[in-house]
Scaffold this active site. Structure first.
Site, PDB file in Angstrom:
ATOM      1  N   ASN A 104      34.016  39.401  42.943  1.00 22.10           N
ATOM      2  CA  ASN A 104      34.614  40.607  42.364  1.00 22.10           C
ATOM      3  C   ASN A 104      34.010  40.891  40.998  1.00 22.10           C
ATOM      4  OD1 ASN A 104      36.621  42.767  42.185  1.00 22.10           O
ATOM      5  ND2 ASN A 104      37.621  41.516  40.633  1.00 22.10           N
ATOM      6  N   HIS A 123      35.032  42.714  37.411  1.00 16.51           N
ATOM      7  CA  HIS A 123      36.195  43.206  36.667  1.00 16.51           C
ATOM      8  C   HIS A 123      35.731  43.717  35.302  1.00 16.51           C
ATOM      9  CE1 HIS A 123      40.398  43.607  35.553  1.00 16.51           C
ATOM     10  NE2 HIS A 123      40.078  43.092  34.385  1.00 16.51           N
ATOM     11  N   ASP A 170      42.559  38.073  39.632  1.00 20.18           N
ATOM     12  CA  ASP A 170      41.516  37.909  38.603  1.00 20.18           C
ATOM     13  C   ASP A 170      41.507  36.494  38.029  1.00 20.18           C
ATOM     14  OD1 ASP A 170      40.856  40.626  38.911  1.00 20.18           O
ATOM     15  OD2 ASP A 170      42.299  41.230  37.389  1.00 20.18           O
TER      16      ASP A 170
END
Length: 207
Positions: A108, A110, A151
């Site tokens: 991911n 972020h 996260d």
């Protein structure tokens, strides 16, 4: 050859950065199998089509409940059988069964320096709004593996971006993309493709 599936919710600027890096030879030995979006109107799907990449829309709105969506989403990704899944601005929480099926194989991006400005409610422009509200002087982006938390997975790489006096959330968002996200994500994919990363005791190390 590293086979990847890219999941995107919006315009697909990070997807474009990946495709551009592939075209320029900055990512090698890698193939995008498909692009998946939860949003039928996502610009990312148009970008995929323009590049000749198969695209799929799997929207929670098309299913009776979240569990049914989670099953359909996970099953489609399993059918595609990628080596890794890349979340390039994907605003849907990854189902636990998919995290388990692709352990340490979901990446991911972020738009902050985790652990700052991350977690529930921190996504897209909202991150940059909160950064400016807080008055910090440096922000940036983080690319990390996905685990069951929000996260919280092992951090692959981070890149700082300076905040300027007249920044608006929109201006800051663009600078973080240009100076951090569009660099970090392609680099991480190439590192994975060439076996440069390993995870030990919850941390990512370069070989």
């Amino acid at each position: 050859m590293l086979k990847i599936v890219v999941c995107v919710s919006g315009g697909g600027t990070n997807l474009q950065a990946i495709m551009d890096a592939l075209d320029a030879g900055k990512i090698t030995d890698t193939e995008i199998l498909a692009v998946i979006s939860n949003n039928a109107g996502a610009g990312a799907l148009e970008r995929a089509r323009a590049h000749g990449i198969p695209d799929f829309c799997i929207s929670p709105k098309s299913y009776p409940d979240r569990e049914a969506f989670n099953r359909a989403f996970t099953d489609r990704v399993k059918e595609l059988a990628p080596d890794i899944v890349v979340l390039a601005g994907f605003l849907v929480r990854i189902p636990p069964q998919m995290v388990q099926a692709f352990s340490n194989r979901i990446v991911n991006i972020h738009p902050s320096l985790i652990p700052s400005f991350c977690g529930v409610g921190y996504y897209g422009l909202k991150v940059h709004e909160k950064v400016l509200e807080r008055g910090v002087k440096i922000t940036g982006a983080t690319v990390h593996f996905v685990n069951e938390g929000m996260d919280e997975g092992p951090i692959i790489a981070q890149k700082p971006v300076m905040i300027e006096q007249d920044d608006t959330p929109e201006i800051l968002q663009r600078r973080v993309m240009e100076q951090a996200e569009w660099i970090l994500l392609p680099q991480a994919i190439d590192d994975i493709a060439h076996g440069r990363l390993e995870i030990r005791e919850g941390h990512v190390y370069r070989r």
